[in-house]
Design an enzyme around this catalytic site. Sequence first.
Site, mmCIF file in Angstrom:
data_model
loop_
_atom_site.group_PDB
_atom_site.id
_atom_site.type_symbol
_atom_site.label_atom_id
_atom_site.label_comp_id
_atom_site.label_asym_id
_atom_site.label_seq_id
_atom_site.Cartn_x
_atom_site.Cartn_y
_atom_site.Cartn_z
ATOM 1 N N HIS A 1 0.839 -1.202 0.000
ATOM 2 C CA HIS A 1 0.000 0.000 0.000
ATOM 3 C C HIS A 1 0.876 1.255 0.000
ATOM 4 O O HIS A 1 0.621 2.204 -0.738
ATOM 5 C CB HIS A 1 -0.877 0.050 1.264
ATOM 6 C CG HIS A 1 -1.933 -1.012 1.345
ATOM 7 N ND1 HIS A 1 -2.130 -1.784 2.460
ATOM 8 C CD2 HIS A 1 -2.873 -1.418 0.447
ATOM 9 C CE1 HIS A 1 -3.148 -2.605 2.252
ATOM 10 N NE2 HIS A 1 -3.609 -2.420 1.034
ATOM 11 N N LYS B 1 -17.447 -6.717 5.107
ATOM 12 C CA LYS B 1 -16.163 -7.398 5.304
ATOM 13 C C LYS B 1 -15.673 -6.996 6.692
ATOM 14 O O LYS B 1 -15.367 -5.836 6.927
ATOM 15 C CB LYS B 1 -15.205 -6.890 4.213
ATOM 16 C CG LYS B 1 -13.949 -7.674 4.008
ATOM 17 C CD LYS B 1 -13.266 -7.178 2.723
ATOM 18 C CE LYS B 1 -11.778 -7.347 2.750
ATOM 19 N NZ LYS B 1 -11.115 -6.634 1.647
ATOM 20 N N ARG C 1 -2.093 -6.314 -8.405
ATOM 21 C CA ARG C 1 -0.995 -7.214 -8.066
ATOM 22 C C ARG C 1 -0.800 -8.301 -9.110
ATOM 23 O O ARG C 1 0.301 -8.643 -9.463
ATOM 24 C CB ARG C 1 -1.247 -7.881 -6.712
ATOM 25 C CG ARG C 1 -0.893 -7.011 -5.562
ATOM 26 C CD ARG C 1 -1.507 -7.524 -4.303
ATOM 27 N NE ARG C 1 -2.951 -7.372 -4.348
ATOM 28 C CZ ARG C 1 -3.748 -7.532 -3.311
ATOM 29 N NH1 ARG C 1 -3.245 -7.886 -2.162
ATOM 30 N NH2 ARG C 1 -5.041 -7.359 -3.410
ATOM 31 N N SER D 1 -2.809 -7.633 3.006
ATOM 32 C CA SER D 1 -3.096 -7.441 4.433
ATOM 33 C C SER D 1 -3.454 -8.774 5.075
ATOM 34 O O SER D 1 -3.107 -9.032 6.226
ATOM 35 C CB SER D 1 -4.269 -6.472 4.617
ATOM 36 O OG SER D 1 -3.928 -5.195 4.144
HETATM 37 P P1 ADP Z 1 -9.765 -3.746 -0.638
HETATM 38 O O1 ADP Z 1 -10.511 -4.400 0.483
HETATM 39 O O2 ADP Z 1 -10.473 -2.594 -1.271
HETATM 40 O O3 ADP Z 1 -9.179 -4.698 -1.657
HETATM 41 P P2 ADP Z 1 -7.096 -3.432 0.361
HETATM 42 O O4 ADP Z 1 -6.712 -2.656 1.552
HETATM 43 O O5 ADP Z 1 -6.874 -4.906 0.410
HETATM 44 O O6 ADP Z 1 -8.581 -3.028 0.107
HETATM 45 O O7 ADP Z 1 -6.353 -2.876 -0.942
HETATM 46 C C1 ADP Z 1 -6.508 -1.547 -1.344
HETATM 47 C C2 ADP Z 1 -5.857 -1.361 -2.690
HETATM 48 O O8 ADP Z 1 -4.462 -1.586 -2.597
HETATM 49 C C3 ADP Z 1 -6.348 -2.305 -3.789
HETATM 50 O O9 ADP Z 1 -6.364 -1.596 -5.004
HETATM 51 C C4 ADP Z 1 -5.301 -3.375 -3.827
HETATM 52 O O10 ADP Z 1 -5.219 -3.997 -5.105
HETATM 53 C C5 ADP Z 1 -4.061 -2.557 -3.542
HETATM 54 N N1 ADP Z 1 -3.003 -3.380 -2.962
HETATM 55 C C6 ADP Z 1 -3.075 -4.194 -1.893
HETATM 56 N N2 ADP Z 1 -1.899 -4.814 -1.667
HETATM 57 C C7 ADP Z 1 -1.053 -4.377 -2.641
HETATM 58 C C8 ADP Z 1 0.302 -4.661 -2.990
HETATM 59 N N3 ADP Z 1 1.021 -5.557 -2.317
HETATM 60 N N4 ADP Z 1 0.835 -4.019 -4.047
HETATM 61 C C9 ADP Z 1 0.091 -3.144 -4.758
HETATM 62 N N5 ADP Z 1 -1.203 -2.850 -4.502
HETATM 63 C C10 ADP Z 1 -1.778 -3.449 -3.461
#
Ligand code: ADP
Length: 166
Positions: free
Chosen positions: A17, A41, A93, A131
């Site tokens: 992130h 969620k 990703r 996460s």
């Molecule tokens: P959501 O529940 O909306 O998927 P996340 O917190 O899991 O929320 O992710 C938020 C954003 O960050 C999404 O666009 C996700 O694809 C991106 N993201 C999460 N992990 C990574 C990573 N390791 N590298 C790049 N982008 C990421």
Amino acid sequence: MKTGVYPGSFDPITMGHLDIIIRAAGLADNLIIGVLKNTNKKSVFSLEDRVNFIERVIREETSLTNVTVEAFDGLLVDFVRNKGASLIIRGLRAVTDFEYELQIAQMNHKLDSGVDTVFFTTSVEYSYLSSSAVREIASFGGDIRPFVPKCIVQSVYDKYKSIRSV
Ligand code: ADP
């Protein structure tokens, strides 16, 4: 002035992130990190923790001055519009992210044609990182230091310590 919104659960914020935040902050004049008040969620970290973690990381581990953090619920396009923003930032990703993200981006554009989604492809070193993987490792007391910003490592462990002691 282009304002972007980077929405997500950030449960908790990871290095992946942070990488997207730094890169997106270079693209938009202002970047708002929109932390979703999850309704369907269930998150492990409270909304307050998720917001505080990101604020701490921005303050202590970056020199960014155009990034703010806000909680939101409801429709993302409504939040984006209310903030005077026109860009939604998302990270990709792997191909597995693509189908879902494409659908949401097209839907959001249909809901508000003034809003476009910009995708950042993940930096290779974080392409496997999520996460949920961090939560899994932390719940077993594994080493999360390569995966989350330094200043929140202890808080993540503390949370799992408190969960285990209940
Ligand atoms: P959501 O529940 O909306 O998927 P996340 O917190 O899991 O929320 O992710 C938020 C954003 O960050 C999404 O666009 C996700 O694809 C991106 N993201 C999460 N992990 C990574 C990573 N390791 N590298 C790049 N982008 C990421």
